[in-house]
Write an enzyme that holds these catalytic residues in place. Structure first.
Site, PDB file in Angstrom:
ATOM      1  N   ASN A  29       0.856  -1.180   0.000  1.00  0.00           N
ATOM      2  CA  ASN A  29       0.000   0.000   0.000  1.00  0.00           C
ATOM      3  C   ASN A  29       0.897   1.237   0.000  1.00  0.00           C
ATOM      4  O   ASN A  29       1.316   1.736   1.041  1.00  0.00           O
ATOM      5  CB  ASN A  29      -0.930  -0.023   1.209  1.00  0.00           C
ATOM      6  CG  ASN A  29      -1.995  -1.096   1.093  1.00  0.00           C
ATOM      7  OD1 ASN A  29      -2.951  -0.965   0.336  1.00  0.00           O
ATOM      8  ND2 ASN A  29      -1.811  -2.188   1.825  1.00  0.00           N
ATOM      9  N   GLU A  30       1.190   1.700  -1.194  1.00  0.00           N
ATOM     10  CA  GLU A  30       2.132   2.783  -1.400  1.00  0.00           C
ATOM     11  C   GLU A  30       1.506   4.132  -1.028  1.00  0.00           C
ATOM     12  O   GLU A  30       0.303   4.225  -0.775  1.00  0.00           O
ATOM     13  CB  GLU A  30       2.567   2.795  -2.871  1.00  0.00           C
ATOM     14  CG  GLU A  30       3.172   1.486  -3.356  1.00  0.00           C
ATOM     15  CD  GLU A  30       4.593   1.263  -2.843  1.00  0.00           C
ATOM     16  OE1 GLU A  30       4.941   1.774  -1.766  1.00  0.00           O
ATOM     17  OE2 GLU A  30       5.361   0.568  -3.530  1.00  0.00           O
ATOM     18  N   PRO A  31       2.326   5.206  -0.984  1.00  0.00           N
ATOM     19  CA  PRO A  31       1.765   6.532  -0.729  1.00  0.00           C
ATOM     20  C   PRO A  31       0.580   6.825  -1.634  1.00  0.00           C
ATOM     21  O   PRO A  31       0.632   6.599  -2.846  1.00  0.00           O
ATOM     22  CB  PRO A  31       2.951   7.460  -1.042  1.00  0.00           C
ATOM     23  CG  PRO A  31       4.156   6.633  -0.708  1.00  0.00           C
ATOM     24  CD  PRO A  31       3.793   5.236  -1.129  1.00  0.00           C
TER      25      PRO A  31
ATOM     26  N   SER B 207      -2.434   5.389  -0.958  1.00  0.00           N
ATOM     27  CA  SER B 207      -3.415   4.323  -0.736  1.00  0.00           C
ATOM     28  C   SER B 207      -4.449   4.778   0.288  1.00  0.00           C
ATOM     29  O   SER B 207      -4.098   5.252   1.372  1.00  0.00           O
ATOM     30  CB  SER B 207      -2.714   3.055  -0.238  1.00  0.00           C
ATOM     31  OG  SER B 207      -1.830   2.548  -1.212  1.00  0.00           O
TER      32      SER B 207
ATOM     33  N   THR C 216      10.154   2.088  -3.261  1.00  0.00           N
ATOM     34  CA  THR C 216       9.968   0.661  -3.008  1.00  0.00           C
ATOM     35  C   THR C 216      10.771  -0.171  -4.003  1.00  0.00           C
ATOM     36  O   THR C 216      11.424  -1.156  -3.635  1.00  0.00           O
ATOM     37  CB  THR C 216       8.480   0.295  -3.110  1.00  0.00           C
ATOM     38  OG1 THR C 216       7.755   1.042  -2.120  1.00  0.00           O
ATOM     39  CG2 THR C 216       8.264  -1.191  -2.878  1.00  0.00           C
TER      40      THR C 216
END
Length: 645
Positions: A186-188, A190, A205
């Site tokens: 869940n990246e920035p 999300s 990432t």
């Protein structure tokens, strides 16, 4: 905002509470966060203790569910941090009878696309590191499928959510945290309502994963992941972080405001989440870094030094110029009260810091010294300054290179040296048929090799020998020779992959045998916890185990000095000794680093810092001396820092 209560447990459905630090760095009676920590946070001294604590809690959940005739549902994570937990669960299964027959598991994520038998696959990771060693039923294991055609992904992710619901929801969710604060993938950006889905991976990432994939260009750009809402649906969550490089994001996740750019902050809204961190990852928490800002503290000498240095740097004043007003404005009046006047405090800290400085005349002379170097260049990168001075002081020095470092050699360097050998054979006839056959095998392997494939032994040998030659060349700059080098080639490293085997008895024996043979008065050991692939940490583990065995046998124990690697430096407040370097000495150190040509220009595993190692060293060593200058102490060109264990 949650109100933390020191030592209070977090109950299901209750308020997430912080726990008092078990770290030796902070006063034990300081309230845990005093209102700043919004997630219950447990700080332990050793990262291995985290594995035991979390595995014990998982075992408790499994047994409680089994006692009620129910199935425990576990959410599992991958990466380097949970491996210790999985090893402990395997031990509990084998030695204490913990059964997983009625356990259902759901993994957080998987790269996309990704074949399950790939060395990068989380499917393979889970079977190699846990499932193959316990009695879990294969039909109870759920891992996102990285092989699905794109048109079937949406239906598959919806089915994954449905399977979690059908199992009754996740009882215990295990998480790690990325440098961007991502949980799962869940990246920035999300959202809190996100569910299992296909996502694009953030650049940070992908850079973090570059080492595992032997280059950022080989890292998949997408992944399947549980969503934030899926994770928050678990009844209990444990999130793990170890190492200095995680300190900043740990503080952001625990003490910062909830922010969509940092997915881990959403855990503040969960009623039963615990953050498990080691000392290094906890370093930036307010209760550890600046506890005097929270409550009354016991002013130990170490805490006094840290506080006065912090005050000096915060106010921009030299230590001897700090006033009563400065102390009062920053909640440090009690420190002045203890010493009577600001001048007394200032003078004491100034003198204590000055006493840390050790020039050549104050360094060991005519002793037996072993410098342990995890990789074949850590010696000159991290302790080149002191190594040069120790040589000048007529010490009997052995540099012990613990691993071959062969995975950190580019294939194009192998091709170049094979070409060199073939040309030498053609001109001087030094190789013949055997050399040509050898070269053919190497060329064929490199031509057919896919990213991440394990090299054949011939290629591994070329890379090892190349790094050994560079290591000898590096210490020759320091005034040493090949007779001062020992290449231990420890077994744990010899996987041909980034991920290594656990430290075993054979590794410990190699170190112990060397120490018992040489009987050193002093050893230098890498104490760096930010090494991106963990080799430094594992080498220190082997040395610690060897020293423990020698101690138990009543043998001679050396004095242990800890240095740090290419990733970070000891702060002046933590350092036992600060070793100054002149401009000429720093130049010699950099020349020694240049001898490691396979790591020059672009190293295979640079971490987040893309600068060359010599550039990092120059900046880091100059910054240490500049810090002393800002504090008002003597000005030096550059400095290395060491901690005596």
């Amino acid at each position: 905002m949650h109100t933390p209560v020191s030592g209070a447990p977090a109950g299901a459905g209750g308020v997430a509470e912080a726990r008092g630090s078990q770290s030796s760095r902070g006063p034990s009676h300081v309230p845990a966060g005093a209102g700043l920590e919004r997630i219950r946070t447990v700080v332990v001294h050793d990262h291995d203790d985290i594995a035991r604590l979390v595995a014990a809690r998982i075992a408790e959940v499994v047994r409680e569910k089994q006692a009620r005739g129910e199935r425990a549902v576990l959410g599992l994570a991958t990466g380097s941090t949970p491996i210790g937990v999985y090893r402990e669960l395997i031990r509990l299964h084998r030695e204490e009878g913990l059964s997983f027959r009625n356990v259902v598991t759901f993994n957080l994520d998987e790269y996309y696309p990704m074949a399950p038998d790939s060395i990068h696959s989380y499917h393979r990771y889970m079977w190699e590191n846990l499932f193959a060693h316990i009695d879990v039923a294969p039909e109870h294991v759920h891992i996102p499928d990285g092989t699905l055609p794109r048109e079937r992904v949406e239906a598959a992710t919806a089915a994954y959510e449905a399977a979690i619901a059908a199992a009754g929801g996740i009882d215990f969710q295990l998480l790690g945290i990325g440098k961007t604060g991502h949980i799962g993938f869940n990246e920035p950006g999300s959202g809190v309502d996100s569910r299992t889905r296909l996502v694009h991976l953030d650049a940070v990432t992908r850079k973090d994963a570059a080492a595992d994939f032997f280059g950022e260009e080989n890292v998949p750009r997408e992944a399947l992941t549980m969503g934030v809402a899926t994770i928050l649906g678990a009844r209990e969550i444990a999130i793990l972080a170890t190492g200095e490089h995680k300190a900043g994001i740990v503080r952001r996740a625990v003490e910062g405001e909830v922010n969509i750019e940092v997915a881990a902050t959403f855990l503040q809204r969960h009623p039963n989440t615990t953050f498990y961190v080691d000392d290094a990852a906890a370093a930036d928490l307010t209760r550890i870094a600046t506890p005097w800002l929270l409550d009354e503290v016991e002013w130990t000498q170490d805490l006094m030094i840290r506080a006065v240095v912090w005050l000096s740097l915060t106010t921009g004043k030299g230590i001897l110029k700090l006033t009563q007003f400065d102390y009062a404005e920053h909640r440090m009046s009690s420190l002045v009260a203890r010493w009577g006047t600001p001048g007394a405090v200032n003078g004491e800290v100034f003198n204590l810091l000055g006493a840390k400085i050790r020039g050549k005349s104050k360094l060991p002379r005519e002793l037996k010294i072993v410098c342990f170097s995890p990789h074949p260049d850590d010696d000159v990168i991290s302790m080149g300054g002191i190594l040069y001075k120790l040589v000048q002081n007529a010490n009997d020095i052995t540099v012990a290179y613990m691993t071959s470092g062969n995975i950190a050699v580019f294939d194009h360097d192998v091709r170049r040296f094979v070409d060199f050998m073939e040309r030498l054979d053609r001109e001087r006839h030094v190789g013949g048929d055997s050399l040509r056959a050898f070269a053919d095998r190497v060329r064929t392997c490199l031509h057919e090799k896919k990213p991440g494939d394990v090299d054949i032994p011939e290629v591994q040998d070329i890379k090892r020998v190349l790094r050994e030659a560079e290591a000898v060349s590096g210490i020759e700059v320091m005034g040493l020779g090949k007779e001062n080098a020992r290449f231990l080639n420890m077994p744990f490293y010899q996987t041909g992959k980034v991920r290594k085997d656990p430290i075993g008895p054979a590794d410990v024996k190699i170190v112990r045998d060397l120490l018992e043979e040489l009987q050193p008065d002093m050893i230098l050991v890498a104490g760096d916890l930010s090494d991106p692939h963990g080799t430094h940490r594992m080498c220190k583990e082997a040395i610690d185990a060897a020293l423990a065995e020698i101690r138990a046998a009543g043998g001679k124990l050396p004095e242990v000095w800890l240095y740090r690697g290419a990733w970070q430096e000891w702060p002046v407040t933590e350092a036992t000794y600060l070793v100054p370097m002149s401009q000429e000495e720093l130049k010699i150190k950099i020349q020694a680093i240049f001898k490691h040509q396979s790591q020059k220009d672009s190293a295979p595993f640079p971490g987040q810092d893309e600068r060359e190692f010599w550039q990092r060293v120059e900046q880091r060593n100059k910054e240490t001396s500049a810090t002393l200058d800002r504090l008002g102490l003597a000005e030096y060109f550059a400095m290395e820092a060491y901690v005596v264990a």
